[in-house]
Structure formats: C-alpha cells, structure tokens
Write a protein that holds these residues in place. Structure first.
Motif, PDB file in Angstrom:
ATOM      1  N   GLN A   1       0.225  -1.183  -0.170  1.00  0.00           N
ATOM      2  CA  GLN A   1       0.350  -0.249   0.339  1.00  0.00           C
ATOM      3  C   GLN A   1       1.465   0.890   0.100  1.00  0.00           C
ATOM      4  O   GLN A   1       2.114   1.322   0.299  1.00  0.00           O
ATOM      5  CB  GLN A   1      -0.909   0.143   1.077  1.00  0.00           C
ATOM      6  N   LYS A   2       0.853   1.955  -0.263  1.00  0.00           N
ATOM      7  CA  LYS A   2       1.190   2.988  -0.996  1.00  0.00           C
ATOM      8  C   LYS A   2       0.690   4.089   0.554  1.00  0.00           C
ATOM      9  O   LYS A   2       0.121   4.253   1.131  1.00  0.00           O
ATOM     10  CB  LYS A   2       0.818   4.291  -1.860  1.00  0.00           C
ATOM     11  N   HIS A   3       1.678   4.712   1.064  1.00  0.00           N
ATOM     12  CA  HIS A   3       1.891   5.128   2.115  1.00  0.00           C
ATOM     13  C   HIS A   3       2.831   6.977   2.445  1.00  0.00           C
ATOM     14  O   HIS A   3       3.856   6.501   2.442  1.00  0.00           O
ATOM     15  CB  HIS A   3       1.690   5.194   3.767  1.00  0.00           C
ATOM     16  N   GLY A   4       2.184   7.989   2.766  1.00  0.00           N
ATOM     17  CA  GLY A   4       2.684   9.027   2.924  1.00  0.00           C
ATOM     18  C   GLY A   4       3.002  10.147   1.659  1.00  0.00           C
ATOM     19  O   GLY A   4       2.259  10.115   0.635  1.00  0.00           O
ATOM     20  N   LEU A   5       4.081  11.213   0.951  1.00  0.00           N
ATOM     21  CA  LEU A   5       4.111  11.427   0.089  1.00  0.00           C
ATOM     22  C   LEU A   5       4.723  10.567  -0.946  1.00  0.00           C
ATOM     23  O   LEU A   5       5.889   9.783  -0.665  1.00  0.00           O
ATOM     24  CB  LEU A   5       5.083  13.204   0.771  1.00  0.00           C
ATOM     25  N   VAL A   6       4.287  11.369  -2.073  1.00  0.00           N
ATOM     26  CA  VAL A   6       4.889  10.845  -3.234  1.00  0.00           C
ATOM     27  C   VAL A   6       5.335  11.437  -4.351  1.00  0.00           C
ATOM     28  O   VAL A   6       3.908  12.568  -5.075  1.00  0.00           O
ATOM     29  CB  VAL A   6       3.785   9.160  -3.947  1.00  0.00           C
ATOM     30  N   ARG A   7       6.463  12.205  -4.956  1.00  0.00           N
ATOM     31  CA  ARG A   7       6.895  12.819  -6.176  1.00  0.00           C
ATOM     32  C   ARG A   7       6.817  12.075  -7.098  1.00  0.00           C
ATOM     33  O   ARG A   7       7.085  10.919  -7.343  1.00  0.00           O
ATOM     34  CB  ARG A   7       8.344  13.293  -5.523  1.00  0.00           C
ATOM     35  N   LYS A   8       5.963  12.621  -8.545  1.00  0.00           N
ATOM     36  CA  LYS A   8       5.936  11.718  -9.519  1.00  0.00           C
ATOM     37  C   LYS A   8       6.724  12.575 -10.773  1.00  0.00           C
ATOM     38  O   LYS A   8       6.495  13.529 -11.102  1.00  0.00           O
ATOM     39  CB  LYS A   8       4.299  11.548 -10.078  1.00  0.00           C
ATOM     40  N   ARG A   9       6.776  11.820 -11.645  1.00  0.00           N
ATOM     41  CA  ARG A   9       7.506  12.607 -13.189  1.00  0.00           C
ATOM     42  C   ARG A   9       6.539  11.904 -13.920  1.00  0.00           C
ATOM     43  O   ARG A   9       6.736  13.265 -15.118  1.00  0.00           O
ATOM     44  CB  ARG A   9       9.106  12.424 -13.647  1.00  0.00           C
TER      45      ARG A   9
ATOM     46  N   TYR B   1      -0.327  12.286  -1.022  1.00  0.00           N
ATOM     47  CA  TYR B   1       0.103  12.106  -0.084  1.00  0.00           C
ATOM     48  C   TYR B   1      -0.932  10.453  -0.101  1.00  0.00           C
ATOM     49  O   TYR B   1      -2.058  11.431  -0.301  1.00  0.00           O
ATOM     50  CB  TYR B   1      -0.554  13.268   0.259  1.00  0.00           C
ATOM     51  N   TYR B   2      -0.483   9.781   0.344  1.00  0.00           N
ATOM     52  CA  TYR B   2      -1.467   8.805   0.901  1.00  0.00           C
ATOM     53  C   TYR B   2      -1.276   8.752   2.380  1.00  0.00           C
ATOM     54  O   TYR B   2      -0.570   8.995   3.350  1.00  0.00           O
ATOM     55  CB  TYR B   2      -1.311   7.765   0.357  1.00  0.00           C
ATOM     56  N   GLU B   3      -2.521   7.884   2.357  1.00  0.00           N
ATOM     57  CA  GLU B   3      -2.822   6.733   4.061  1.00  0.00           C
ATOM     58  C   GLU B   3      -2.906   5.622   4.135  1.00  0.00           C
ATOM     59  O   GLU B   3      -3.898   5.632   3.649  1.00  0.00           O
ATOM     60  CB  GLU B   3      -2.718   8.004   5.063  1.00  0.00           C
ATOM     61  N   ASP B   4      -2.386   5.009   4.341  1.00  0.00           N
ATOM     62  CA  ASP B   4      -3.459   3.953   3.940  1.00  0.00           C
ATOM     63  C   ASP B   4      -3.826   3.735   2.779  1.00  0.00           C
ATOM     64  O   ASP B   4      -4.974   2.346   2.552  1.00  0.00           O
ATOM     65  CB  ASP B   4      -4.334   3.303   5.218  1.00  0.00           C
ATOM     66  N   GLY B   5      -3.009   3.852   1.036  1.00  0.00           N
ATOM     67  CA  GLY B   5      -3.202   3.359   0.363  1.00  0.00           C
ATOM     68  C   GLY B   5      -4.052   4.287  -0.046  1.00  0.00           C
ATOM     69  O   GLY B   5      -5.040   4.252  -1.644  1.00  0.00           O
TER      70      GLY B   5
END
Length: 292
Positions: free
Chosen positions: A2-10, A55-59
C-alpha cells in the motif's frame, strides 16, 4: 504494498490518474467546487521534472498538487485535499515540496488558481500572503444546447493549420494578446500543430491568415484555447464565424460538451461566447506568490 506518505511523480500511471479523478469528483460532490485539472497534460507529462505530488494514508489518496509550466518564469499550481482531512497540514506539506522543486528549477513565481467558492483555498492564499492577480470564467456549451447558425462570409475559409505556419501563428498570437513573440513562443502557442490530441485551425480571409483557434480533443470534452484574431480584423464577424464553425466541427467529429476559459474583464469575448451558447459555470481566481 500500500502507498503511504508523500509520493513525487514525473509521470502519472493510469491508476494514479483514476485516484486523482476520484478525489476531484468527491470534492465536487461534497462541496460543490470545481478542481481545474488539465487532463491532457497530466496524461502526457514529459518525465523530465517532478510536477505531481500525492499524499497517501493506508493506500488512500488524501491530497494532490499539480504544477503546470507554460513558460520558465512561472508555474501554475492547483490541488485538493480530501474533505474529511482538511486543516491537518497535508496541502501545506505538498506546497512546501512543490516550492522546493520550483526553486531548484529557477522558477521565480507561482500562480495559485482555484474555484472562487473554495473557502479552504481562499484561506490558504491568505496564509501564504498571495496577491490577487486576475480571474477567469470557465464557460461550457453543453451537448443539449440549441444548434448554431453558422454564418458564411464570402472569402472566409477555416482550415487546419500547417506545420510550416508555426512562426506566423506565433506572430498572430503575440499581436492579438499584446505580448512579445518570445513570450508567445515560450507559452508554447506553436506547439502540437500535428498532435493527435490538439487541433489548430486557422481563419483565412482572401487567402491571408488572420486568426487561429485551438482545442484539446479529449474524450468527454473539447477544450478551446488560444483563440485570437489580428487586431485589424477584429469586429468584422470573423471571430464569430470561426467559433461557430469550430463548434460545428467538434460536434461532427464526436458529440460532447465544449469548454473554454476567458478573463472576467473581457466583455467582448464574453458576449461572443454567450452568442454561441456558452454559459458560465465556474469562476477561477488566480493569486501570485513568489517562489521561496
């Protein structure tokens, strides 16, 4: 995982685009506000720089911020946070990271833009001491709108632009919008003449190109932009003929709604768009804040 927290994307994956669309729909449903997302740009990020912050929390996607860079002197910025997770610092975190990214790229100015009805966005603009810049109306012509009468004038022809006309289109854009040709070029007014998702049409009068109109050819909506006429050819009915012809052209290709944006102070353009069945749906306010 699962995604969690900050994700930076190009670049954004299909799943991420769906998550962003779902969050935007939730904000619209719960609060009646529009989140202005340029989907054609989000789907075709260059991959060279970071323009998207999630920004994710628990997916679950709870916050999103997008940067749009049309010239090296500024970046437009918009975003959203889940209605149940406001005032918890999520957007402030995303904004700080976007600010750092722009500083590293040497971009000096941010233009925040948001639906005027968004109280949260207004509060954020005040918190970062942003200065009011301008406002634009989003106008929409729904599929159910009454058919247009396309007026035909002798000697007027509307046709697809050719790639070798790019310098001419830059010149027309610069004169019509009262900007330098360098700025018109930086604003990418000559890009994508041959792009499958962007359509550029020109207006000829007695063989002379006097104006142009562009639209993004999306599935559910055609978005008109870059519509202009040389100053000496304004007020002669060419603009209305071009717009009406373009509406007819879009609907022939695939029936759907048609949208555009116009500065709230441009009374002439507002009258033209209303005469062609466009109605105001949203007011977007722009606020300026220095990077750093």
């Amino acid at each position: 995982m699962q995604k969690h927290g900050l994700v930076r994307k190009r670049t954004l994956a299909a799943e991420e685009l769906q998550e962003i669309a779902a969050l935007a729909a939730l904000c619209q449903e719960r609060e009646g506000i529009a989140v202005r997302l340029l989907w054609e740009m989000l789907r075709s990020r260059s991959g060279q720089v970071t323009n998207d912050f999630l920004y994710y929390e628990d997916g679950q996607l709870l916050g999103y911020l997008a940067l749009y860079s049309f010239n090296p002197r500024e970046a437009e910025l918009t975003g959203m946070v889940h209605p149940d997770r406001r005032r918890q610092g999520i957007f402030s975190l995303l904004f700080r990271l976007a600010n750092q990214e722009l500083r590293s790229r040497g971009v000096p100015r941010i233009l925040l833009f948001f639906d005027r009805n968004s109280l949260g966005a207004q509060g954020f603009a005040q918190a970062v001491k942003a200065r009011y810049h301008n406002s634009e109306y989003r106008m929409v012509r729904e599929l159910e709108s009454a058919p247009l009468q396309v007026e035909r004038q002798d000697g007027v022809r509307i046709r697809p632009a050719r790639a070798d006309e790019a310098p001419l289109l830059t010149h027309i854009t610069a004169r019509a919008f009262e900007m330098t040709e360098d700025r018109a070029l930086l604003a990418e007014t000559t890009r994508d003449i041959t792009s499958p998702r962007r359509v550029t049409l020109v207006t000829e009068v007695a063989g002379e190109v006097v104006g142009l109109i562009r639209y993004i050819d999306d599935e559910d909506e055609a978005f008109i932009y870059g519509f202009c006429m040389l100053p000496e050819h304004q007020g002669k009915g060419y603009g209305r003929q071009t717009l009406a012809w373009t509406v007819e052209h879009v609907l022939r290709r695939r029936p759907r709604r048609i949208a555009l944006e116009v500065d709230t102070s441009n009374e002439g353009a507002l009258a033209l768009y209303r005469s062609c069945g466009f109605e105001i749906t949203t007011t977007f306010d722009y606020y300026e804040v220095p990077v750093g």
